[in-house]
Design an enzyme around this catalytic site. Structure first.
Site, mmCIF file in Angstrom:
data_model
loop_
_atom_site.group_PDB
_atom_site.id
_atom_site.type_symbol
_atom_site.label_atom_id
_atom_site.label_comp_id
_atom_site.label_asym_id
_atom_site.label_seq_id
_atom_site.Cartn_x
_atom_site.Cartn_y
_atom_site.Cartn_z
ATOM 1 N N LYS A 148 41.236 39.077 29.806
ATOM 2 C CA LYS A 148 41.710 40.164 30.675
ATOM 3 C C LYS A 148 40.735 40.273 31.833
ATOM 4 C CE LYS A 148 41.394 44.611 29.462
ATOM 5 N NZ LYS A 148 41.726 45.884 28.793
ATOM 6 N N LYS B 125 38.413 52.503 41.686
ATOM 7 C CA LYS B 125 39.646 52.119 41.008
ATOM 8 C C LYS B 125 39.623 50.615 40.789
ATOM 9 C CE LYS B 125 42.673 55.836 42.553
ATOM 10 N NZ LYS B 125 43.918 56.162 43.269
ATOM 11 N N GLU B 126 40.069 50.232 39.591
ATOM 12 C CA GLU B 126 40.183 48.809 39.281
ATOM 13 C C GLU B 126 41.600 48.508 38.824
ATOM 14 O OE1 GLU B 126 37.281 48.006 36.193
ATOM 15 O OE2 GLU B 126 38.681 48.616 34.627
#
Length: 162
Positions: A83, A70-71
């Site tokens: 970003k 997960k990021e």
């Protein structure tokens, strides 16, 4: 141990058009749809695309690297067109990394051109230093090439309809 990898790609579209793709969730959707050989899935588990959004990335079977993780979007600067995401669960963290950050930046080159710059920054514990060899800029480069082709195709479609 600290490391950094970079990739630059010229995009033959205005920076604002490129940022509309890279600065939003659209880039993840495009990657998931067009690169099944690299990513099995890209799912939003939290958020709406802004800072704090969490994505779960699952790599396709046989792709070397961390499997899935997960990021979290930790920075979105629409003015500077930057970003950043950081791994917050699984994947690289399970392999001894204490930081794994990916930065997408769109740099204005001219009125009709821009540069995509992708950067991976990482820190790994000394006892796991050999795991640094699994870090590859290739997924970022592949994503940039896919985005370039997508943006050029859209640009051609818009010009043909005018």
């Amino acid at each position: 141990m600290i490391g950094k990898l970079e990739h630059e790609q010229e995009l033959h579209v205005p920076a604002s058009e490129a940022w509309d793709l890279f600065g939003t969730l659209r880039i993840g959707q495009l990657v998931a749809q067009e690169l099944p050989q690299l990513f099995q899935s890209v799912e939003i588990t939290e958020g709406d695309g802004g800072v704090g959004t969490v994505l779960k990335l699952t790599f396709a079977p046989g792709v070397p690297g961390p499997g899935d993780y997960k990021e979290k979007f930790t920075k979105i600067d629409n003015e500077k067109r930057i970003k950043e995401t950081e791994v917050v669960e699984g994947g690289y963290l399970e392999l001894g990394f204490t930081l794994f950050r990916v930065r997408f930046e769109v740099i204005e080159k001219g009125e009709e051109s821009s540069i995509f710059k992708g950067t991976i920054e990482y820190e790994v514990k000394e006892e796991n230093a050999s795991n640094a060899s699994i870090v590859s800029i290739q997924p970022v480069a592949t994503t940039a090439e896919l985005a370039k082709n997508y943006l050029l195709k859209n640009k051609a479609s818009k010009e043909a309809s005018q």
